[in-house]
Design an enzyme around this catalytic site. Sequence first.
Site, short mmCIF file in Angstrom:
data_model
loop_
_atom_site.label_atom_id
_atom_site.label_comp_id
_atom_site.label_asym_id
_atom_site.label_seq_id
_atom_site.Cartn_x
_atom_site.Cartn_y
_atom_site.Cartn_z
CB ALA A 1 4.25 22.86 47.05
CB ILE B 1 -4.31 15.60 49.05
CG1 ILE B 1 -4.47 17.44 48.45
CG2 ILE B 1 -4.98 15.64 48.70
CD1 ILE B 1 -5.30 17.80 47.93
CG HIS C 1 6.50 11.41 45.75
ND1 HIS C 1 5.44 10.65 45.09
CD2 HIS C 1 6.74 12.46 45.14
CE1 HIS C 1 5.34 11.54 44.52
NE2 HIS C 1 6.34 12.64 43.68
CG PHE D 1 3.82 27.46 55.48
CD1 PHE D 1 4.47 26.61 54.89
CD2 PHE D 1 2.83 26.70 55.59
CE1 PHE D 1 4.26 25.39 54.43
CE2 PHE D 1 2.61 25.35 56.18
CZ PHE D 1 3.40 23.94 54.80
N1 INI Z 1 3.15 18.65 44.08
C1 INI Z 1 1.75 19.55 44.50
O1 INI Z 1 1.71 20.64 44.96
N2 INI Z 1 1.11 18.70 45.66
C2 INI Z 1 0.67 18.08 45.52
O2 INI Z 1 0.09 17.15 46.36
C3 INI Z 1 1.85 16.70 44.82
N3 INI Z 1 2.22 15.17 44.56
O3 INI Z 1 1.32 14.66 45.09
O4 INI Z 1 2.90 14.96 43.60
C4 INI Z 1 2.78 17.44 43.88
N4 INI Z 1 3.74 16.75 42.73
C5 INI Z 1 5.02 17.68 42.32
C6 INI Z 1 5.68 18.45 43.00
O5 INI Z 1 5.94 19.58 43.46
C7 INI Z 1 6.89 18.89 42.21
O6 INI Z 1 6.46 19.73 40.97
C8 INI Z 1 7.26 17.78 40.86
O7 INI Z 1 8.15 16.78 41.46
C9 INI Z 1 8.53 18.43 40.09
O8 INI Z 1 9.58 18.71 40.71
#
Ligand code: INI
Length: 154
Positions: free
Chosen positions: A56, A82, A88, A113
Amino acid sequence: MPVLEGGLAGEGMRVCIVVARWNSFVTEKLLSGALAELRQRGVADDDVTTAWVPGAFEVPTAARWAAESGRFDAVICLGAVIRGETAHFEYVAGGATDGIVRVSQETRVPVIFGVLTVDTVEQALSRTGGKDGHKGEEAARAAIEMAHLRKGLS
Ligand code: INI
């Protein structure tokens, strides 16, 4: 007194869907709902581009590339953050939310969104075809409506 409402006719509309791979068991459902809704509203398959990003957090960046390309009438952002699964949550959800709003306002392209920010997996599933509707389908309708409204207002 003029009243504008976008309407939901999708013929001729060019749409980019940016979708996060993280929690793909949810985001694949968001994507298939969005694609089905676009097709049902008349958007041609060839006019829909799907771009996968890691998570995300990367969604707003790719959404900006799409919006600035001039190739799309609307951009749909799909993802799932989630709370129970990440320490974080606030950073990832906040980064995605703030970024998507900024892209839409700065590029003037409707950027929709469709990122779920929920507490549990159950809540995510209930919003992707369960008892709380389907956020992917909803995002597709919002994209078509806002693209029409933009043409009517600007
Ligand atoms: N990315 C998500 O889309 N959903 C999540 O719940 C999530 N968690 O749990 O951390 C998540 N993390 C990855 C983040 O979006 C980046 O891809 C990553 O930090 C690299 O920049």
